[in-house]
Design a protein around this motif. Structure first.
Motif, PDB file in Angstrom:
ATOM      1  N   PHE A   1     -60.694 -57.346  32.793  1.00 42.52           N
ATOM      2  CA  PHE A   1     -59.554 -56.431  32.870  1.00 42.52           C
ATOM      3  C   PHE A   1     -58.831 -56.374  31.536  1.00 42.52           C
ATOM      4  O   PHE A   1     -58.438 -57.417  30.989  1.00 42.52           O
ATOM      5  CB  PHE A   1     -58.536 -56.913  33.916  1.00 42.52           C
ATOM      6  CG  PHE A   1     -58.980 -56.785  35.344  1.00 42.52           C
ATOM      7  CD1 PHE A   1     -58.657 -55.662  36.094  1.00 42.52           C
ATOM      8  CD2 PHE A   1     -59.727 -57.792  35.940  1.00 42.52           C
ATOM      9  CE1 PHE A   1     -59.058 -55.546  37.416  1.00 42.52           C
ATOM     10  CE2 PHE A   1     -60.137 -57.686  37.256  1.00 42.52           C
ATOM     11  CZ  PHE A   1     -59.798 -56.558  38.001  1.00 42.52           C
ATOM     12  N   ASP A   2     -58.628 -55.181  31.022  1.00 41.75           N
ATOM     13  CA  ASP A   2     -57.613 -54.988  30.002  1.00 41.75           C
ATOM     14  C   ASP A   2     -56.263 -55.224  30.684  1.00 41.75           C
ATOM     15  O   ASP A   2     -56.175 -55.256  31.919  1.00 41.75           O
ATOM     16  CB  ASP A   2     -57.713 -53.571  29.440  1.00 41.75           C
ATOM     17  CG  ASP A   2     -56.654 -53.271  28.392  1.00 41.75           C
ATOM     18  OD1 ASP A   2     -56.436 -54.105  27.500  1.00 41.75           O
ATOM     19  OD2 ASP A   2     -56.020 -52.193  28.497  1.00 41.75           O
TER      20      ASP A   2
ATOM     21  N   HIS B   1     -51.159 -51.116  30.297  1.00 43.07           N
ATOM     22  CA  HIS B   1     -51.446 -49.798  30.867  1.00 43.07           C
ATOM     23  C   HIS B   1     -52.678 -49.800  31.762  1.00 43.07           C
ATOM     24  O   HIS B   1     -53.111 -48.739  32.217  1.00 43.07           O
ATOM     25  CB  HIS B   1     -51.580 -48.727  29.783  1.00 43.07           C
ATOM     26  CG  HIS B   1     -50.311 -48.483  29.036  1.00 43.07           C
ATOM     27  ND1 HIS B   1     -49.196 -47.934  29.628  1.00 43.07           N
ATOM     28  CD2 HIS B   1     -49.953 -48.748  27.748  1.00 43.07           C
ATOM     29  CE1 HIS B   1     -48.220 -47.847  28.742  1.00 43.07           C
ATOM     30  NE2 HIS B   1     -48.640 -48.340  27.592  1.00 43.07           N
ATOM     31  N   THR B   2     -53.241 -50.983  32.010  1.00 46.75           N
ATOM     32  CA  THR B   2     -54.352 -51.119  32.949  1.00 46.75           C
ATOM     33  C   THR B   2     -53.879 -51.877  34.187  1.00 46.75           C
ATOM     34  O   THR B   2     -53.853 -51.339  35.277  1.00 46.75           O
ATOM     35  CB  THR B   2     -55.548 -51.823  32.293  1.00 46.75           C
ATOM     36  OG1 THR B   2     -56.019 -51.040  31.193  1.00 46.75           O
ATOM     37  CG2 THR B   2     -56.685 -52.016  33.281  1.00 46.75           C
ATOM     38  N   LEU B   3     -53.457 -53.127  34.000  1.00 46.74           N
ATOM     39  CA  LEU B   3     -52.894 -53.889  35.110  1.00 46.74           C
ATOM     40  C   LEU B   3     -51.386 -53.739  35.217  1.00 46.74           C
ATOM     41  O   LEU B   3     -50.821 -53.904  36.303  1.00 46.74           O
ATOM     42  CB  LEU B   3     -53.247 -55.371  34.965  1.00 46.74           C
ATOM     43  CG  LEU B   3     -54.690 -55.750  35.284  1.00 46.74           C
ATOM     44  CD1 LEU B   3     -54.911 -57.240  35.054  1.00 46.74           C
ATOM     45  CD2 LEU B   3     -55.075 -55.381  36.714  1.00 46.74           C
TER      46      LEU B   3
ATOM     47  N   VAL C   1     -61.519 -62.259  34.243  1.00 46.35           N
ATOM     48  CA  VAL C   1     -61.039 -62.563  32.894  1.00 46.35           C
ATOM     49  C   VAL C   1     -60.196 -61.387  32.416  1.00 46.35           C
ATOM     50  O   VAL C   1     -60.634 -60.230  32.507  1.00 46.35           O
ATOM     51  CB  VAL C   1     -62.197 -62.787  31.901  1.00 46.35           C
ATOM     52  CG1 VAL C   1     -61.659 -63.237  30.540  1.00 46.35           C
ATOM     53  CG2 VAL C   1     -63.208 -63.795  32.443  1.00 46.35           C
ATOM     54  N   ILE C   2     -59.012 -61.664  31.928  1.00 51.47           N
ATOM     55  CA  ILE C   2     -58.216 -60.634  31.262  1.00 51.47           C
ATOM     56  C   ILE C   2     -58.578 -60.642  29.784  1.00 51.47           C
ATOM     57  O   ILE C   2     -58.582 -61.694  29.141  1.00 51.47           O
ATOM     58  CB  ILE C   2     -56.712 -60.871  31.466  1.00 51.47           C
ATOM     59  CG1 ILE C   2     -56.344 -60.609  32.940  1.00 51.47           C
ATOM     60  CG2 ILE C   2     -55.878 -59.979  30.542  1.00 51.47           C
ATOM     61  CD1 ILE C   2     -54.901 -60.894  33.282  1.00 51.47           C
TER      62      ILE C   2
ATOM     63  N   ASP D   1     -61.085 -49.386  23.899  1.00 49.98           N
ATOM     64  CA  ASP D   1     -61.960 -50.328  24.599  1.00 49.98           C
ATOM     65  C   ASP D   1     -63.340 -49.762  24.884  1.00 49.98           C
ATOM     66  O   ASP D   1     -64.121 -50.353  25.643  1.00 49.98           O
ATOM     67  CB  ASP D   1     -61.299 -50.779  25.910  1.00 49.98           C
ATOM     68  CG  ASP D   1     -60.168 -51.754  25.665  1.00 49.98           C
ATOM     69  OD1 ASP D   1     -60.148 -52.399  24.599  1.00 49.98           O
ATOM     70  OD2 ASP D   1     -59.296 -51.868  26.546  1.00 49.98           O
ATOM     71  N   LEU D   2     -63.673 -48.639  24.271  1.00 49.08           N
ATOM     72  CA  LEU D   2     -64.978 -48.027  24.510  1.00 49.08           C
ATOM     73  C   LEU D   2     -66.142 -48.976  24.234  1.00 49.08           C
ATOM     74  O   LEU D   2     -67.113 -48.993  25.006  1.00 49.08           O
ATOM     75  CB  LEU D   2     -65.104 -46.745  23.685  1.00 49.08           C
ATOM     76  CG  LEU D   2     -66.309 -45.846  24.009  1.00 49.08           C
ATOM     77  CD1 LEU D   2     -66.293 -45.401  25.460  1.00 49.08           C
ATOM     78  CD2 LEU D   2     -66.323 -44.640  23.078  1.00 49.08           C
ATOM     79  N   PRO D   3     -66.111 -49.809  23.172  1.00 50.12           N
ATOM     80  CA  PRO D   3     -67.256 -50.703  22.940  1.00 50.12           C
ATOM     81  C   PRO D   3     -67.552 -51.630  24.119  1.00 50.12           C
ATOM     82  O   PRO D   3     -68.727 -51.811  24.480  1.00 50.12           O
ATOM     83  CB  PRO D   3     -66.831 -51.491  21.691  1.00 50.12           C
ATOM     84  CG  PRO D   3     -65.917 -50.566  20.964  1.00 50.12           C
ATOM     85  CD  PRO D   3     -65.148 -49.870  22.045  1.00 50.12           C
ATOM     86  N   LEU D   4     -66.512 -52.205  24.734  1.00 47.72           N
ATOM     87  CA  LEU D   4     -66.756 -53.097  25.864  1.00 47.72           C
ATOM     88  C   LEU D   4     -67.076 -52.308  27.134  1.00 47.72           C
ATOM     89  O   LEU D   4     -67.893 -52.742  27.956  1.00 47.72           O
ATOM     90  CB  LEU D   4     -65.552 -54.018  26.092  1.00 47.72           C
ATOM     91  CG  LEU D   4     -65.717 -55.117  27.150  1.00 47.72           C
ATOM     92  CD1 LEU D   4     -66.969 -55.953  26.916  1.00 47.72           C
ATOM     93  CD2 LEU D   4     -64.487 -56.021  27.187  1.00 47.72           C
TER      94      LEU D   4
END
Length: 241
Positions: A25-26, A29-31, A127-128, A206-209
């Protein structure tokens, strides 16, 4: 289900990496529906630690660069840790406790907590993975019930005060992939050991991950990430509606 990476293979007696399921998780703005680093900076201004006008101009400039995908992470971390360096860790830790109570906890949403808990209940390793530094984010991860945090590690002096420099690889853009790989390697694992991986993120940064995992989830996505998710058929999740 998460298993020990050092478990002994029953039939051969040799050490063998075990398979795990990862839920990554990012954070910002994600969690949570805010940028914790930006919010912490504004909180330090409210404490009188920084000049409001000067700080806000710089903070807004860095935030705009982040959203545009052009942020110099080293320059930003030096800026973002200035208040902590000047005030010292005792005052910073006390202020962060208030920050958690006044800013972060009221912003936490049950829907986001439920997604995390569902992965934990399924036996996934949660995992954050965030581009915000560990000083700001460790208590937030704890509030979500997540023990494993990959964040920007800060170099510190002998007294434990940040120097303004980053220690190791920053968990930002391609660095998130590298840091997850380091996390796996420290447990005797690699990507081949991951039976299934999911990554939730809002950001084009976060596009690479997102491209690395089995199941990318565009979560409260920015416009550019949403367009890519629609084009590629990725799941889109909104946690704050």
């Amino acid at each position: 289900m998460t298993t020990s990476p050092n478990a002994t293979a029953a039939t051969t007696g040799s050490q063998a990496p075990q398979s795990i399921r990862l839920a990554l998780f990012d954070l910002d703005h994600t969690l949570i529906p805010l940028d914790s680093d930006y919010a912490w900076g504004e909180f330090t201004v409210a404490q009188g630690w920084r000049d409001a006008a000067t700080f806000s101009l710089a903070n807004d400039r860095f935030y705009a660069a982040y959203k545009a995908g052009t942020l110099d992470i080293h320059e930003y971390v030096h800026f973002a840790t200035a208040a902590v360096r000047e005030q010292g860790m005792l005052a910073a830790n006390e202020a962060h406790e208030r920050f958690m109570q006044e800013v972060i906890r009221p912003a936490m949403r049950e829907k986001a907590l439920a997604v995390v808990k569902a992965h934990q209940a399924a036996g996934d390793q949660v995992v954050i993975v965030t581009a915000t530094n560990a000083f700001v984010t460790r208590p937030i991860a704890t509030a979500f019930g997540v023990d494993e945090l990959i964040a920007i590690d800060l170099e510190t002096d002998a007294a434990g005060t940040p120097t303004g420099l980053i220690r190791g690889v920053p968990s930002f853009r391609e660095g998130k992939v590298a840091r997850v790989e380091q996390w796996l390697a420290a447990r005797g694992l690699n990507w081949a050991s991951v039976a299934h991986s999911t990554f939730y993120s809002d950001s084009i940064n976060d596009l690479p991950l997102l491209e690395k995992v089995h199941e990318p989830v565009a979560t409260n996505p920015d416009d550019r990430l949403k367009a890519i998710a629609l084009e590629r058929g990725w799941r889109i999740l909104n946690l704050f509606e």
